[in-house]
Design a protein around this motif. Structure first.
Motif, PDB file in Angstrom:
ATOM      1  N   ARG A 115      30.208  51.493 -27.824  1.00  0.00           N
ATOM      2  CA  ARG A 115      30.366  50.795 -26.544  1.00  0.00           C
ATOM      3  C   ARG A 115      30.230  51.806 -25.424  1.00  0.00           C
ATOM      4  O   ARG A 115      30.836  52.880 -25.471  1.00  0.00           O
ATOM      5  CB  ARG A 115      31.714  50.083 -26.444  1.00  0.00           C
ATOM      6  N   ASN A 116      29.424  51.467 -24.419  1.00  0.00           N
ATOM      7  CA  ASN A 116      29.196  52.330 -23.264  1.00  0.00           C
ATOM      8  C   ASN A 116      29.222  51.437 -22.028  1.00  0.00           C
ATOM      9  O   ASN A 116      28.317  50.647 -21.804  1.00  0.00           O
ATOM     10  CB  ASN A 116      27.857  53.049 -23.398  1.00  0.00           C
ATOM     11  N   THR A 117      30.271  51.548 -21.241  1.00  0.00           N
ATOM     12  CA  THR A 117      30.431  50.658 -20.084  1.00  0.00           C
ATOM     13  C   THR A 117      30.033  51.312 -18.773  1.00  0.00           C
ATOM     14  O   THR A 117      30.002  50.644 -17.737  1.00  0.00           O
ATOM     15  CB  THR A 117      31.889  50.185 -19.961  1.00  0.00           C
ATOM     16  N   ASN A 118      29.773  52.620 -18.783  1.00  0.00           N
ATOM     17  CA  ASN A 118      29.451  53.335 -17.539  1.00  0.00           C
ATOM     18  C   ASN A 118      30.517  53.087 -16.477  1.00  0.00           C
ATOM     19  O   ASN A 118      30.222  52.908 -15.300  1.00  0.00           O
ATOM     20  CB  ASN A 118      28.070  52.923 -17.003  1.00  0.00           C
ATOM     21  N   ASP A 165      24.262  43.909 -27.533  1.00  0.00           N
ATOM     22  CA  ASP A 165      24.490  43.122 -26.315  1.00  0.00           C
ATOM     23  C   ASP A 165      24.537  44.057 -25.121  1.00  0.00           C
ATOM     24  O   ASP A 165      25.137  45.133 -25.191  1.00  0.00           O
ATOM     25  CB  ASP A 165      25.817  42.359 -26.413  1.00  0.00           C
ATOM     26  N   PHE A 166      23.923  43.645 -24.018  1.00  0.00           N
ATOM     27  CA  PHE A 166      23.989  44.485 -22.824  1.00  0.00           C
ATOM     28  C   PHE A 166      23.942  43.643 -21.564  1.00  0.00           C
ATOM     29  O   PHE A 166      23.502  42.491 -21.565  1.00  0.00           O
ATOM     30  CB  PHE A 166      22.881  45.539 -22.816  1.00  0.00           C
ATOM     31  N   ARG A 167      24.422  44.234 -20.461  1.00  0.00           N
ATOM     32  CA  ARG A 167      24.486  43.569 -19.162  1.00  0.00           C
ATOM     33  C   ARG A 167      23.626  44.321 -18.158  1.00  0.00           C
ATOM     34  O   ARG A 167      23.753  45.535 -18.014  1.00  0.00           O
ATOM     35  CB  ARG A 167      25.935  43.515 -18.662  1.00  0.00           C
ATOM     36  N   TYR A 168      22.730  43.578 -17.505  1.00  0.00           N
ATOM     37  CA  TYR A 168      21.864  44.183 -16.490  1.00  0.00           C
ATOM     38  C   TYR A 168      22.696  44.739 -15.335  1.00  0.00           C
ATOM     39  O   TYR A 168      23.648  44.106 -14.868  1.00  0.00           O
ATOM     40  CB  TYR A 168      20.885  43.154 -15.945  1.00  0.00           C
ATOM     41  N   ALA A 169      22.313  45.915 -14.856  1.00  0.00           N
ATOM     42  CA  ALA A 169      23.052  46.545 -13.766  1.00  0.00           C
ATOM     43  C   ALA A 169      22.836  45.825 -12.440  1.00  0.00           C
ATOM     44  O   ALA A 169      23.732  45.793 -11.593  1.00  0.00           O
ATOM     45  CB  ALA A 169      22.648  48.010 -13.627  1.00  0.00           C
ATOM     46  N   ARG A 250      24.069  57.973 -19.894  1.00  0.00           N
ATOM     47  CA  ARG A 250      24.918  57.608 -18.755  1.00  0.00           C
ATOM     48  C   ARG A 250      24.069  57.547 -17.499  1.00  0.00           C
ATOM     49  O   ARG A 250      23.604  58.579 -17.024  1.00  0.00           O
ATOM     50  CB  ARG A 250      26.025  58.647 -18.573  1.00  0.00           C
ATOM     51  N   PRO A 251      23.828  56.364 -16.904  1.00  0.00           N
ATOM     52  CA  PRO A 251      24.224  55.064 -17.439  1.00  0.00           C
ATOM     53  C   PRO A 251      23.363  54.695 -18.642  1.00  0.00           C
ATOM     54  O   PRO A 251      22.268  55.259 -18.827  1.00  0.00           O
ATOM     55  CB  PRO A 251      23.966  54.122 -16.266  1.00  0.00           C
ATOM     56  N   VAL A 266      21.140  49.312 -17.461  1.00  0.00           N
ATOM     57  CA  VAL A 266      22.238  48.387 -17.749  1.00  0.00           C
ATOM     58  C   VAL A 266      23.552  49.118 -17.505  1.00  0.00           C
ATOM     59  O   VAL A 266      23.622  50.346 -17.559  1.00  0.00           O
ATOM     60  CB  VAL A 266      22.164  47.870 -19.208  1.00  0.00           C
ATOM     61  N   ASP A 267      24.612  48.367 -17.205  1.00  0.00           N
ATOM     62  CA  ASP A 267      25.889  49.015 -16.918  1.00  0.00           C
ATOM     63  C   ASP A 267      26.928  48.764 -18.002  1.00  0.00           C
ATOM     64  O   ASP A 267      28.057  49.241 -17.898  1.00  0.00           O
ATOM     65  CB  ASP A 267      26.429  48.585 -15.549  1.00  0.00           C
TER      66      ASP A 267
END
Length: 278
Positions: A115-118, A165-169, A250-251, A266-267
């Motif tokens: 997991r990498n949330t930045n 799974d990832f979230r666009y920044a 990172r990010p 992604v963030d």
């Protein structure tokens, strides 16, 4: 008086015997409880929250899929418990046999391995040594890498699938992609990645470029590039030359470099695996 004394002495002996019997019974119950708990460290929690009886055939949790197999409800049709940290057998050395289970996504049973949330509040460095990536690092409730040793051990037991799974920044929307096959080779071969069977909804083929790639870190370079990808990206990964996707940057970055397009930033990103039969 002598009769009264005899009666008092008799009562005293009877009381002592009762107390001794109670202590023996308590110690016996405690011994049995500890034996069950030693088999399954989650036993008390599972029994209290989900009315699970920790008996034969239900006591060993080897991965998050086992929780789904246990089930909840009258017909065992619902995944057992919420997403969170559980104790398992054979976990990563740094987690003391604990793992983060995603019990919400696609019917649950996912073992989260990265997991990498930045997020500056949870920030950790992914620029780590080979030993760190072997053993794992971070916080299972925040950012972490689970460990190549444990991932290898897990994926050698049957067939596993992988989801990222990832979230666009830019717009904070979530998306994912999925591979039908995922496994990690042994340490003597530098933990090569085996991945295939794309089933996602975006960015087809990103992991294909990493298939059969060996893992690399700044102090153990196994990529095919003319420079050390792990130093350039400041993190370890299955580099080829260099990456189509790199969740540990990172990010974090979902790169479209093989198509000579601009990388997508992604963030928040996480990688999870589970047995296919789950």
């Amino acid at each position: 008086m002598e009769g009264q004394v005899r009666i008092w002495i008799g009562c005293s002996v009877g009381m002592r015997s009762a107390v001794l019997s109670a202590k023996v019974l308590y110690l016996f119950i405690l011994l049995i409880t500890r034996q069950v708990s030693s088999i399954n460290p989650n036993c008390d929690n599972l029994e209290k929250q989900y009315k699970l009886k920790c008996g034969t055939g239900q006591a060993t949790i080897k991965n998050c899929c086992n929780l789904v197999a246990m089930g909840s409800g009258e017909d065992d049709s619902e995944p057992l418990g919420p997403s969170g940290v559980y104790s398992i057998t054979g976990g990563s050395p740094f987690t003391s046999n604990k793992v983060y289970c995603d019990m919400d996504t696609d019917n649950g049973g996912w073992t989260v391995i990265q997991r990498n949330t930045n997020n500056s509040m949870n920030w950790i460095s992914f620029s780590r040594s080979w030993v760190d990536y072997e053993n794992g690092f971070g916080d299972l409730r925040a950012d972490f890498w689970y460990g190549l040793k444990a991932i290898h051990a897990m994926t050698q037991t049957g067939q596993w699938e992988m989801r990222t799974d990832f979230r666009y920044a830019n717009n904070k929307t979530w998306t994912y992609f999925h591979y039908d096959h995922f496994s990690v080779g042994c340490a003597s071969e530098e933990y090569p990645l085996s991945v295939g069977g794309y089933k996602g909804i975006v960015f087809k083929g990103l992991y294909d470029g990493h298939d059969e790639a060996k893992f690399s870190t700044y102090d153990n370079d196994n990529d095919k590039a003319h420079f050390t990808c792990a130093i350039t990206s400041k993190c370890g990964w299955w580099y080829y030359a260099c990456d189509a996707i790199n969740p540990n940057e990172r990010p974090p970055e979902v790169s479209l470099r093989p198509r000579r397009e601009k990388p997508v930033m992604v963030d928040m990103i996480n990688i999870k695996i589970r047995p296919k039969q789950c």
